[in-house]
Design an enzyme around this catalytic site. Structure first.
Site, mmCIF file in Angstrom:
data_model
loop_
_atom_site.group_PDB
_atom_site.id
_atom_site.type_symbol
_atom_site.label_atom_id
_atom_site.label_comp_id
_atom_site.label_asym_id
_atom_site.label_seq_id
_atom_site.Cartn_x
_atom_site.Cartn_y
_atom_site.Cartn_z
ATOM 1 N N ARG A 1 6.632 -8.218 1.882
ATOM 2 C CA ARG A 1 7.438 -7.705 2.848
ATOM 3 C C ARG A 1 8.021 -9.114 3.594
ATOM 4 N NH1 ARG A 1 4.466 -4.100 6.920
ATOM 5 N NH2 ARG A 1 4.668 -2.644 5.225
ATOM 6 N N ASP B 1 -1.499 6.741 6.337
ATOM 7 C CA ASP B 1 -1.390 5.564 6.562
ATOM 8 C C ASP B 1 -2.456 5.207 8.008
ATOM 9 O OD1 ASP B 1 -0.830 2.704 6.551
ATOM 10 O OD2 ASP B 1 1.069 2.719 7.328
ATOM 11 N N LYS C 1 0.886 -1.140 0.170
ATOM 12 C CA LYS C 1 -0.068 -0.059 0.138
ATOM 13 C C LYS C 1 0.946 1.465 0.074
ATOM 14 C CE LYS C 1 -2.290 -1.418 3.808
ATOM 15 N NZ LYS C 1 -1.729 -2.835 3.697
ATOM 16 N N THR C 2 1.864 1.570 0.727
ATOM 17 C CA THR C 2 2.964 2.531 0.858
ATOM 18 C C THR C 2 3.643 2.661 -0.459
ATOM 19 O OG1 THR C 2 3.156 2.261 3.407
ATOM 20 C CG2 THR C 2 4.681 3.501 2.218
#
Length: 344
Positions: free
Chosen positions: A223, A114, A69-70
């Site tokens: 991640r 966020d 998302k980031t």
């Protein structure tokens, strides 16, 4: 047959990317792997905005942590050729915090918030006119003398991310032009991501199946895949000649406590508590959290999504219940009667 030896060996990295290599994030939308539907929608939205010389549509991305998302927010800013300002819901505790962020934006800049579900309701009231009309309504004084001062802000793009989409208010959600739920990544997509990461980290990999082994234990999350790759790289550089081989992958992940399914010690502890202390369930989340001395929010947001995805956990009206697959994995007897009890 020749093996795919030395994936990433001797690769050169652009010095401009050195600062960002720690995160191993793609630097352009063409490098982004996975989420094809969303990427195509973003390409169209960005191209249309650039043709009209306007900011891109506001976007809301939701899904489990670690899915990009980031990264997407940074890529939108890069493709638009604009700057990005990063903040989070808990940081914006009062309306003046948001006013300061909005007035610092230049035209077509991206404001990334966020964990937007943690935005206080009083701050949300400042967001609505800013998103729609690019203005900020600031109340002055109170009571009978109360009045509102309008402050204009430059046309901008708001990109919001959250792991708890259900906690976002309907008025805020309806103001986003692009809304998308990020899905977990396939093993093939994770292998492509790991292959690129090996180049950036200059890691030597003996065979493609090493990357496949890492991808299969990464819980569908880039991640986690990159984190495991770093740990295996460290293990290989200390315990051997620095080349990642199948045996190195197995030994490093065993040391990390990650099994063949990608479960770590917290996952296994969660399953063992339900299996042994509560006879396989059903049991309430708060009871499991208290028994483990863990935060219930951590279990719900970090542990349970993957266990639900692989079919190890069922959520019933009476509580959490282990499935037959989970009991087989743990080597305990399955209490299946509770799962299909009409009262559950």
């Amino acid at each position: 047959m020749a093996t795919d030896r030395l994936i990433g060996a001797g690769a050169s990295v652009d010095p401009r990317e050195e600062q960002r290599n720690w995160a191993l994030r793609p630097t352009s939308i063409d490098e982004y792997v996975g989420q094809e539907d969303l990427i195509e929608r973003l390409r169209i939205a960005i191209s249309a905005a650039k043709k009209r010389n306007e900011p891109c549509e506001h976007g809301l991305f939701h899904g489990p942590p670690g899915l990009g998302k980031t990264t997407l927010a940074h890529l939108i800013a890069t493709e638009m050729g604009s700057g990005i300002h990063v903040t989070s819901g808990p940081v914006l505790s009062k309306g003046t915090d948001l006013v300061a962020a909005l007035t610092s934006l230049r035209e077509r800049d991206v404001l990334f918030i966020d964990e937007v579900h943690r935005l206080p309701p009083s701050v949300e009231e400042f967001v609505y006119p800013a998103m729609e009309d690019y203005r900020i309504d600031v109340p002055v004084d109170s009571g009978l003398s109360a009045r509102t001062v309008q402050i204009r802000c430059k046309p901008f793009t708001l990109i919001a991310a959250t792991t708890r989409a259900g906690l976002i208010s309907s008025p805020l959600r309806s103001r986003f032009g692009i809304t998308h739920h990020l899905r977990y990544y396939s093993e093939a997509e994770l292998v492509r991501i790991l292959r690129r990461s090996c180049v950036l980290l200059e890691v030597e990999v003996e065979h493609e199946r090493c990357l496949q082994s890492i991808a299969s234990r990464s819980r569908g999350t880039p991640r986690i895949a990159n984190r495991l790759l770093r740990r295996i790289r460290d293990y290989a550089s200390v315990k051997s000649d620095g080349v990642i081989r199948p045996a190195t992958v197995a030994l490093a992940l065993k040391l990390e406590g990650v099994d063949d399914l990608g479960l770590d010690e917290l996952d296994r502890g969660y399953l063992r508590v339900i299996a042994t202390t509560y006879s396989g369930g059903p049991v309430g989340l708060e009871a499991v959290a208290a028994t483990m001395n863990e935060d219930s929010g951590t279990l719900e947001d970090v542990v349970e999504p993957f266990l639900l995805q692989i079919g190890f956990l069922a959520r019933t009206r009476r509580g959490r219940q282990l499935t037959q697959a989970a009991c087989s994995h743990l080597g305990v007897k399955w209490n299946g009667a509770n799962l299909f009890d009409p009262g559950s």
